[in-house]
Design a protein around this motif. Structure first.
Motif, PDB file in Angstrom:
ATOM      1  N   GLY A 165       1.007  -1.095   0.119  1.00 12.96           N
ATOM      2  CA  GLY A 165       0.028  -0.025   0.027  1.00 12.96           C
ATOM      3  C   GLY A 165       0.957   1.336   0.122  1.00 12.96           C
ATOM      4  N   GLY A 166       0.190   2.317  -0.503  1.00 11.04           N
ATOM      5  CA  GLY A 166       0.924   3.598  -0.345  1.00 11.04           C
ATOM      6  C   GLY A 166       2.132   3.717  -1.718  1.00 11.04           C
ATOM      7  N   HIS A 167       3.111   4.365  -1.631  1.00  8.87           N
ATOM      8  CA  HIS A 167       3.853   4.484  -2.724  1.00  8.87           C
ATOM      9  C   HIS A 167       4.878   3.326  -2.908  1.00  8.87           C
ATOM     10  CE1 HIS A 167       2.348   8.468  -2.392  1.00  8.87           C
ATOM     11  NE2 HIS A 167       2.425   8.627  -3.694  1.00  8.87           N
ATOM     12  N   GLY A 168       5.247   3.040  -4.192  1.00  6.18           N
ATOM     13  CA  GLY A 168       6.175   2.109  -4.666  1.00  6.18           C
ATOM     14  C   GLY A 168       6.417   2.468  -5.835  1.00  6.18           C
ATOM     15  N   ALA A 169       7.335   1.536  -6.641  1.00  2.00           N
ATOM     16  CA  ALA A 169       7.721   1.562  -7.668  1.00  2.00           C
ATOM     17  C   ALA A 169       6.654   1.412  -9.156  1.00  2.00           C
ATOM     18  CB  ALA A 169       9.055   0.638  -8.084  1.00  2.00           C
ATOM     19  N   ARG A 170       6.743   2.441  -9.807  1.00  2.00           N
ATOM     20  CA  ARG A 170       5.767   2.384 -10.971  1.00  2.00           C
ATOM     21  C   ARG A 170       6.284   1.021 -11.841  1.00  2.00           C
ATOM     22  NH1 ARG A 170       2.781   5.984 -14.034  1.00  2.00           N
ATOM     23  NH2 ARG A 170       3.784   7.633 -12.768  1.00  2.00           N
ATOM     24  N   ARG A 171       7.340   0.735 -11.991  1.00  2.00           N
ATOM     25  CA  ARG A 171       7.861  -0.512 -12.717  1.00  2.00           C
ATOM     26  C   ARG A 171       8.598  -1.497 -11.830  1.00  2.00           C
ATOM     27  NH1 ARG A 171       8.643   3.737 -16.470  1.00  2.00           N
ATOM     28  NH2 ARG A 171       7.165   3.881 -18.445  1.00  2.00           N
ATOM     29  N   GLY A 172       8.122  -1.763 -10.675  1.00  2.00           N
ATOM     30  CA  GLY A 172       8.717  -2.653  -9.976  1.00  2.00           C
ATOM     31  C   GLY A 172       8.247  -4.065  -9.958  1.00  2.00           C
ATOM     32  N   ARG A 173       8.710  -4.954  -9.049  1.00  2.00           N
ATOM     33  CA  ARG A 173       8.440  -6.246  -8.950  1.00  2.00           C
ATOM     34  C   ARG A 173       7.485  -6.742  -7.776  1.00  2.00           C
ATOM     35  NH1 ARG A 173      14.027  -9.323 -10.461  1.00  2.00           N
ATOM     36  NH2 ARG A 173      15.077  -7.863 -12.032  1.00  2.00           N
ATOM     37  N   SER A 174       6.816  -7.824  -8.183  1.00  2.00           N
ATOM     38  CA  SER A 174       6.024  -8.459  -6.970  1.00  2.00           C
ATOM     39  C   SER A 174       7.103  -8.809  -5.737  1.00  2.00           C
ATOM     40  CB  SER A 174       5.250  -9.625  -7.390  1.00  2.00           C
ATOM     41  OG  SER A 174       4.408  -9.221  -8.243  1.00  2.00           O
ATOM     42  N   THR A 175       6.441  -8.915  -4.531  1.00  2.00           N
ATOM     43  CA  THR A 175       7.262  -9.162  -3.490  1.00  2.00           C
ATOM     44  C   THR A 175       8.027 -10.633  -3.700  1.00  2.00           C
ATOM     45  OG1 THR A 175       5.834  -7.894  -2.088  1.00  2.00           O
ATOM     46  CG2 THR A 175       7.322  -9.624  -1.048  1.00  2.00           C
ATOM     47  N   LEU A 176       7.282 -11.819  -4.160  1.00  2.00           N
ATOM     48  CA  LEU A 176       7.634 -13.101  -4.223  1.00  2.00           C
ATOM     49  C   LEU A 176       9.008 -13.138  -5.053  1.00  2.00           C
ATOM     50  CD1 LEU A 176       7.204 -16.111  -3.347  1.00  2.00           C
ATOM     51  CD2 LEU A 176       5.748 -16.108  -5.598  1.00  2.00           C
ATOM     52  N   PRO A 177       8.978 -12.658  -6.165  1.00  2.00           N
ATOM     53  CA  PRO A 177      10.165 -12.599  -6.963  1.00  2.00           C
ATOM     54  C   PRO A 177      11.176 -11.794  -6.624  1.00  2.00           C
ATOM     55  CG  PRO A 177       8.764 -11.698  -8.372  1.00  2.00           C
ATOM     56  CD  PRO A 177       7.820 -11.994  -7.125  1.00  2.00           C
ATOM     57  N   PHE A 178      10.863 -10.614  -5.941  1.00  2.00           N
ATOM     58  CA  PHE A 178      11.789  -9.579  -5.719  1.00  2.00           C
ATOM     59  C   PHE A 178      12.880  -9.646  -4.694  1.00  2.00           C
ATOM     60  CE2 PHE A 178      12.729  -5.101  -4.333  1.00  2.00           C
ATOM     61  CZ  PHE A 178      13.362  -4.733  -5.268  1.00  2.00           C
ATOM     62  N   VAL A 179      12.114 -10.170  -3.493  1.00  2.00           N
ATOM     63  CA  VAL A 179      12.828 -10.225  -2.241  1.00  2.00           C
ATOM     64  C   VAL A 179      13.966 -11.118  -2.223  1.00  2.00           C
ATOM     65  CG1 VAL A 179      12.681 -11.163   0.255  1.00  2.00           C
ATOM     66  CG2 VAL A 179      10.628  -9.700  -0.644  1.00  2.00           C
ATOM     67  N   PRO A 180      14.093 -12.455  -2.952  1.00  2.00           N
ATOM     68  CA  PRO A 180      14.944 -13.504  -2.905  1.00  2.00           C
ATOM     69  C   PRO A 180      16.234 -12.816  -3.792  1.00  2.00           C
ATOM     70  CG  PRO A 180      13.065 -14.548  -3.981  1.00  2.00           C
ATOM     71  CD  PRO A 180      12.575 -13.244  -3.268  1.00  2.00           C
ATOM     72  N   VAL A 181      16.052 -12.039  -4.961  1.00  2.00           N
ATOM     73  CA  VAL A 181      16.800 -11.384  -5.568  1.00  2.00           C
ATOM     74  C   VAL A 181      17.580 -10.438  -4.879  1.00  2.00           C
ATOM     75  CG1 VAL A 181      17.421  -9.953  -7.649  1.00  2.00           C
ATOM     76  CG2 VAL A 181      15.609 -11.876  -7.805  1.00  2.00           C
ATOM     77  N   VAL A 182      16.974  -9.632  -3.841  1.00  2.00           N
ATOM     78  CA  VAL A 182      17.585  -8.739  -3.230  1.00  2.00           C
ATOM     79  C   VAL A 182      18.253  -9.327  -2.194  1.00  2.00           C
ATOM     80  CG1 VAL A 182      17.425  -6.673  -1.799  1.00  2.00           C
ATOM     81  CG2 VAL A 182      15.998  -6.745  -3.811  1.00  2.00           C
ATOM     82  N   VAL A 183      17.915 -10.473  -1.459  1.00  2.00           N
ATOM     83  CA  VAL A 183      18.714 -11.285  -0.489  1.00  2.00           C
ATOM     84  C   VAL A 183      20.168 -11.732  -1.078  1.00  2.00           C
ATOM     85  CG1 VAL A 183      18.672 -13.566   0.906  1.00  2.00           C
ATOM     86  CG2 VAL A 183      16.479 -11.803   0.793  1.00  2.00           C
ATOM     87  N   ASP A 184      19.953 -12.225  -2.257  1.00  2.00           N
ATOM     88  CA  ASP A 184      21.224 -12.844  -2.933  1.00  2.00           C
ATOM     89  C   ASP A 184      22.228 -11.586  -3.160  1.00  2.00           C
ATOM     90  OD1 ASP A 184      20.056 -15.427  -2.903  1.00  2.00           O
ATOM     91  OD2 ASP A 184      19.798 -15.375  -4.969  1.00  2.00           O
ATOM     92  N   LEU A 185      21.481 -10.466  -3.712  1.00  2.00           N
ATOM     93  CA  LEU A 185      22.210  -9.376  -4.038  1.00  2.00           C
ATOM     94  C   LEU A 185      23.056  -8.810  -2.929  1.00  2.00           C
ATOM     95  CD1 LEU A 185      23.489  -6.839  -6.040  1.00  2.00           C
ATOM     96  CD2 LEU A 185      21.114  -5.956  -5.430  1.00  2.00           C
ATOM     97  N   ALA A 186      22.291  -8.639  -1.707  1.00  2.00           N
ATOM     98  CA  ALA A 186      22.815  -8.044  -0.544  1.00  2.00           C
ATOM     99  C   ALA A 186      23.607  -8.739   0.575  1.00  2.00           C
ATOM    100  CB  ALA A 186      21.643  -7.323   0.259  1.00  2.00           C
TER     101      ALA A 186
END
Length: 320
Positions: free
Chosen positions: A143-164
């Motif tokens: 809810g509220g503001h977020g990326a216009r062209r972002g990703r859903s939580t399910l695919p986005f989180v593990p990618v960031v976990v691996d990156l970070a």
């Protein structure tokens, strides 16, 4: 089973749950209640309004002896707002939407934990390069503001976990019960940052009409758009849109954003409708998991409930 993660160990909290620092509605009472419940309460300082900070900071600082934090809209603040908040000894400072570089030094000097929310991989890489202590990966269900062209939580989180890695990551977006917290942990996150669910609590600084709308709302009623930012004269960057419940001005201007931006009469009409109470006092920021919200508990009790639900969900998954 105890849900011990890098996040709970870093902050010394009982549960891997953090309050999203929702601008205005996450006030001192709500942040303190979440912290008392065993999560990390986060004050929603938004644009760093000094009068608001001077009212709400003492409430959270005196309302709990547990760790708490404060969150800012990076694009909307100056360093003075951050320094003012740091005078009250928050354990963490979170920055969202924009380049947090100008504000890192005072946070480091105060010994606070630096949390950076990201909505795409470019922002995630920047957060890693800045040396963020915790990164929040926000999916577009939020809810509220977020990326216009972002990703859903399910695919986005593990990618960031691996990156970070090894930096702890919190998942955000579409999480409104303990099953969502459990899912965040299963994705490799160290916890969940939760917003809409905490708006529907007795301590939230929201109009009763907004609380009622959230409890009665449904995920299919939410929509991500820039219409309400434009008509309200908000300075939000175009790369970020906002997810809200339905609104008459969304129906009126959907798909005509460029025309709306060039029509000053539309803004006057909006203000007139506000004055006549024809439309809600504020947009009802709400995520896609709003269906799961059916009551208005105290925030401290809610943290305990979410943690118990998460433990049960993970226990059941382990037995399968």
């Amino acid at each position: 089973m105890a849900l011990s993660t890098e996040f709970t160990e870093l902050f010394g909290v009982r549960h891997p749950i953090a309050l999203a620092p929702m601008g205005g509605s996450a006030g001192g009472a709500l942040a303190a209640a979440v912290s008392r419940g065993g999560g990390l309460g986060m004050l929603g300082a938004a644009d760093g309004d000094r009068e608001w900070l001077d009212r709400e900071l003492p409430i959270v600082a005196s309302g709990t002896d547990q760790p708490w934090g404060v969150g800012f809209l990076t694009w909307a603040i100056d360093v003075g707002a951050v320094e003012r908040a740091l005078e009250y000894g928050p354990r963490a400072v979170m920055f969202s939407f924009g380049d947090p570089s100008p504000f890192v030094a005072p946070v480091r000097q105060a010994g606070a934990v630096l949390i950076v929310q990201v909505t795409d991989l470019e922002e995630a890489r920047q957060a890693v390069d800045l040396g963020a202590d915790v990164i929040v990966a926000q999916g577009t269900e939020a809810g509220g503001h977020g990326a216009r062209r972002g990703r859903s939580t399910l695919p986005f989180v593990p990618v960031v976990v691996d990156l970070a890695a090894p930096t702890p990551v919190l998942a955000a977006g579409g999480i409104a019960d303990g099953r969502g917290v459990a899912a965040a942990l299963a994705l490799g996150a160290s916890g969940a940052l939760i917003g809409t669910r905490f708006q529907a609590t007795v301590e939230a600084l929201v109009d009763p009409a907004i609380s009622k709308a959230i409890v009665e709302g449904r995920g299919q009623d939410t929509e991500r758009s820039s219409v309400l930012d434009i008509v309200r004269g908000s300075r939000w960057q175009s790369k970020y849109t906002a997810r809200t419940l339905g609104h008459p001005y969304l129906d009126r201007w959907r798909g005509r954003e460029a025309e709306l931006a060039g029509d000053p009469q539309a803004s006057r009409d909006y203000q007139d409708d506000l004055a006549r109470s024809v439309i809600p006092p504020l947009p009802v920021w709400a995520g896609e998991a709003v269906d799961l919200i059916t009551d208005l508990p105290s925030a401290a009790d809610l943290v305990t409930t979410l943690a118990a639900q998460a433990e049960e969900a993970l226990s059941r998954a382990g037995r399968r």
